[in-house]
Design a protein around this motif. Structure first.
Motif, PDB file in Angstrom:
ATOM      1  N   SER A 157      41.373  33.190  39.301  1.00 37.65           N
ATOM      2  CA  SER A 157      41.497  32.272  38.173  1.00 37.65           C
ATOM      3  C   SER A 157      42.446  31.130  38.508  1.00 37.65           C
ATOM      4  N   GLU A 158      43.566  31.466  39.096  1.00 44.06           N
ATOM      5  CA  GLU A 158      44.523  30.427  39.495  1.00 44.06           C
ATOM      6  C   GLU A 158      43.922  29.498  40.538  1.00 44.06           C
ATOM      7  N   LEU A 159      43.205  30.069  41.481  1.00 43.59           N
ATOM      8  CA  LEU A 159      42.601  29.249  42.536  1.00 43.59           C
ATOM      9  C   LEU A 159      41.527  28.323  41.953  1.00 43.59           C
ATOM     10  N   ALA A 160      40.689  28.870  41.073  1.00 43.71           N
ATOM     11  CA  ALA A 160      39.639  28.046  40.471  1.00 43.71           C
ATOM     12  C   ALA A 160      40.255  26.874  39.703  1.00 43.71           C
ATOM     13  N   LYS A 161      41.345  27.126  39.005  1.00 41.80           N
ATOM     14  CA  LYS A 161      41.998  26.051  38.249  1.00 41.80           C
ATOM     15  C   LYS A 161      42.604  25.002  39.175  1.00 41.80           C
ATOM     16  N   ARG A 162      43.135  25.427  40.298  1.00 38.91           N
ATOM     17  CA  ARG A 162      43.649  24.458  41.273  1.00 38.91           C
ATOM     18  C   ARG A 162      42.513  23.614  41.834  1.00 38.91           C
ATOM     19  N   GLN A 189      34.617  38.517  35.511  1.00 40.73           N
ATOM     20  CA  GLN A 189      35.909  38.825  34.884  1.00 40.73           C
ATOM     21  C   GLN A 189      36.821  37.596  34.900  1.00 40.73           C
ATOM     22  N   THR A 190      36.702  36.808  35.965  1.00 40.00           N
ATOM     23  CA  THR A 190      37.516  35.593  36.051  1.00 40.00           C
ATOM     24  C   THR A 190      37.095  34.610  34.955  1.00 40.00           C
ATOM     25  N   ALA A 191      35.787  34.468  34.749  1.00 38.58           N
ATOM     26  CA  ALA A 191      35.302  33.565  33.702  1.00 38.58           C
ATOM     27  C   ALA A 191      35.700  34.072  32.323  1.00 38.58           C
ATOM     28  N   ALA A 192      35.719  35.388  32.157  1.00 38.67           N
ATOM     29  CA  ALA A 192      36.126  35.954  30.867  1.00 38.67           C
ATOM     30  C   ALA A 192      37.613  35.723  30.622  1.00 38.67           C
ATOM     31  N   LEU A 193      38.384  35.680  31.696  1.00 40.75           N
ATOM     32  CA  LEU A 193      39.827  35.417  31.608  1.00 40.75           C
ATOM     33  C   LEU A 193      40.062  33.954  31.239  1.00 40.75           C
ATOM     34  N   ARG A 217      37.588  30.145  31.634  1.00 47.19           N
ATOM     35  CA  ARG A 217      36.464  29.401  32.223  1.00 47.19           C
ATOM     36  C   ARG A 217      36.903  28.212  33.061  1.00 47.19           C
ATOM     37  N   ASN A 218      38.136  27.773  32.838  1.00 52.37           N
ATOM     38  CA  ASN A 218      38.577  26.557  33.515  1.00 52.37           C
ATOM     39  C   ASN A 218      38.465  26.668  35.029  1.00 52.37           C
ATOM     40  N   GLY A 219      37.857  25.653  35.626  1.00 51.65           N
ATOM     41  CA  GLY A 219      37.791  25.566  37.073  1.00 51.65           C
ATOM     42  C   GLY A 219      36.581  26.250  37.674  1.00 51.65           C
TER      43      GLY A 219
END
Lengths: 343, 343
Positions: A207-212, A230-234, A236-238
């Motif tokens: 999630s952190e990486l996708a947002k970066r 699970q990352t998208a459920a946490l 969606r950003n990124g």
């Protein structure tokens, strides 16, 4: 003479990979950027870091972080891809194949995608915590508290990876380069994921990486199949899209909220022989149900079975099979169509 | 618009590394080849690979192999460098620094050297064997048989790496980028080397790799400092030179045969504050004695203390210190002089 030596050195470099003689070297690769870093991680204080006199038992370590290695082509015109390996393996999954052919990591860079390859939490270059081992060794904890860390022997891996119905039989036309299987077994590492919470800590890192990265396509494999969901459920950003290669699980339409997947391009991709596998046939069935339900709820999901589009013989390790770059080429085309970069 | 997006994507890629804003991106890097493979390894049969129902306890795994990742520049005109990390770390040691600067791995490729970066046996992407953990967990073995695996907490690492005399004090002028220390602690992983024989299995892998490369410079660090010497003692073939960066040990002239080092260019390199360290001062002394004895026996060894050549402030992690590329530049010059490629 110096030029002859340069050619020699290149030839030596080519010759060190296991079976490189068959193919001519590819054209040079130009990168604008490359490097590595970590994402996530939490500090842990422990009294059982060690049982050796040379190293103190007490101290602070960082665990749960994910190692990330990236390469960016010159003038990248496509969204970044984040490759997430599965059980008992590491980011090596996406690198040079056991029989010495180009990995998906380099292939997609050559196709203009920035590529990020991770090691899951507590795997490969991503540190785990051995405190519970030392606690038991020092008599401070019962053996029941030892971590459920496991390795998968090749005999069991064989059927899991669908090289054949059971070790050592093979499916007819199966594409994994078994003549180089020794190199593949060397890729397999101990797996600590059963000692970790759900979602796996890798998900927070993703999630952190996708947002970066701001617009990442999360490409998972097998055990990590559920992670992008699970990352998208946490958050969606990124997250620009999800590509689940042979996922061990998709979200369950009977239990999971499908709202996180609205308008999200999703590809679920399976290889061959799935119907012949008691392990994989039910998983394919669940993923089909997910795709249907996700689309009914406003999603943009697709499930592709490679034999249905004329690509046969693929094992669970389709990114390493002999036709791996044909599949990568197809996938690049899917991404260009479904995950376009707007002009 | 597309070009603007390409520039954007590059900028995003730059921005994901921890502290990249300070430096402009480097010129594009062109590679003739890159990839990864394993060297070494032995098959092990186990009855305790797992305590989980989902994965059989019995099976065959491969351990001791070393993971190797390589990059070769176009028209390489210098010998290949093999980088070997030390305690509690992985090949990440040689990659992008904690504060986001270019790693030695990329720097030396840009200087025309083929670069090979390994993970030691039982470290990072090189698999270890967890059978003894599961044996104890399953009640099949006593806790005394649990492996002496350890992690080093940052409080102890601080003085070992000579960031300062003791945590959290720093030496004046010390060059390690402590503002990014969090990223460094994330690099540290559990270390199984105390569970392994001597020489460490990495040495057999290095010997095989050197022979494949035919003319390799083995560049070690700290814990792995003795390995290139052990590799040369095993077989001189393929070893062009040895560069020992801050070695924890050199061969002991009082005990070890020095014949393997005859005519072999050897550099032992130390940073700053060594005399202030109870741990490192004796190690420097032994290495000085080795260099003198090796040369008396027909060797071509040198020991350089960076402050003596005007480079100050270096910690044990000099390849990650703020002046790391100045040192790399100096080292490239040393290699060109001492390890020439003959016209």
């Amino acid at each position: 003479m110096r030029r002859a030596l340069a050619l020699c050195l290149t030839a030596f470099a080519v010759s060190v990979s296991p079976a490189s003689a068959a193919d001519a070297p590819p054209a040079p690769l130009t990168l604008s950027l490359q490097g590595s870093f970590f994402v996530g991680g939490r500090d842990v204080s422990s009294e059982t870091l060690s049982t050796l006199p040379a190293y103190p038992a007490s101290g602070t370590v960082t665990v749960d972080q994910i190692y990330v290695r990236y390469q960016v082509p010159v003038s990248p015109a496509r969204p970044p891809l984040v490759f997430i390996h599965g059980c008992c393996l590491t980011g090596k999954t996406w690198e040079t194949t056991p029989d010495g052919r180009m990995g998906w990591d380099e292939y997609f860079v050559r196709r203009g995608f920035p590529v990020y390859v991770i090691d899951q939490s507590w795997r490969g270059r991503s540190a785990g915590n051995v405190s519970t081992i030392n606690a038991a060794k020092a008599g401070k904890a019962e053996t029941g508290s030892l971590p459920p860390v496991f390795s998968v022997g090749r005999e069991a891996a064989w059927a899991i990876f669908r090289f054949g119905p059971e070790f050592p039989k093979t499916f007819p036309g199966m594409q994994f380069p078994l003549e180089a299987q020794g190199e593949f077994w060397k890729q397999m590492v101990p797996d600590w994921s059963a000692a970790l919470p759900t979602p796996n800590p890798t998900v927070t890192g993703l999630s952190e990486l996708a947002k970066r990265l701001k617009s990442a396509v999360l490409v998972s494999h097998s055990q990590s199949g559920i992670y992008p969901f699970q990352t998208a459920a946490l958050d969606r950003n990124g997250i620009r899209a999800i590509v689940a290669i042979e996922p061990a699980a998709c979200p369950d339409p009977a239990k999971d909220d499908l709202a996180p997947y609205k308008e999200l391009p999703i590809l679920v991709l399976f290889g061959d022989y799935v119907d012949q596998s008691a392990r994989w046939a039910p998983r394919l069935k669940l993923c089909r149900a997910f795709v249907a339900a996700a689309n009914a709820a406003g999603g943009r999901a697709e499930l592709i079975l490679l034999p249905e589009i004329g690509i046969h013989g693929n094992s669970h390790m389709l990114m390493q099979d002999k036709n791996s770059l044909d599949i990568a080429d197809w996938l690049a085309g899917w991404l260009d169509k479904r995950v376009p970069v707007k002009d």
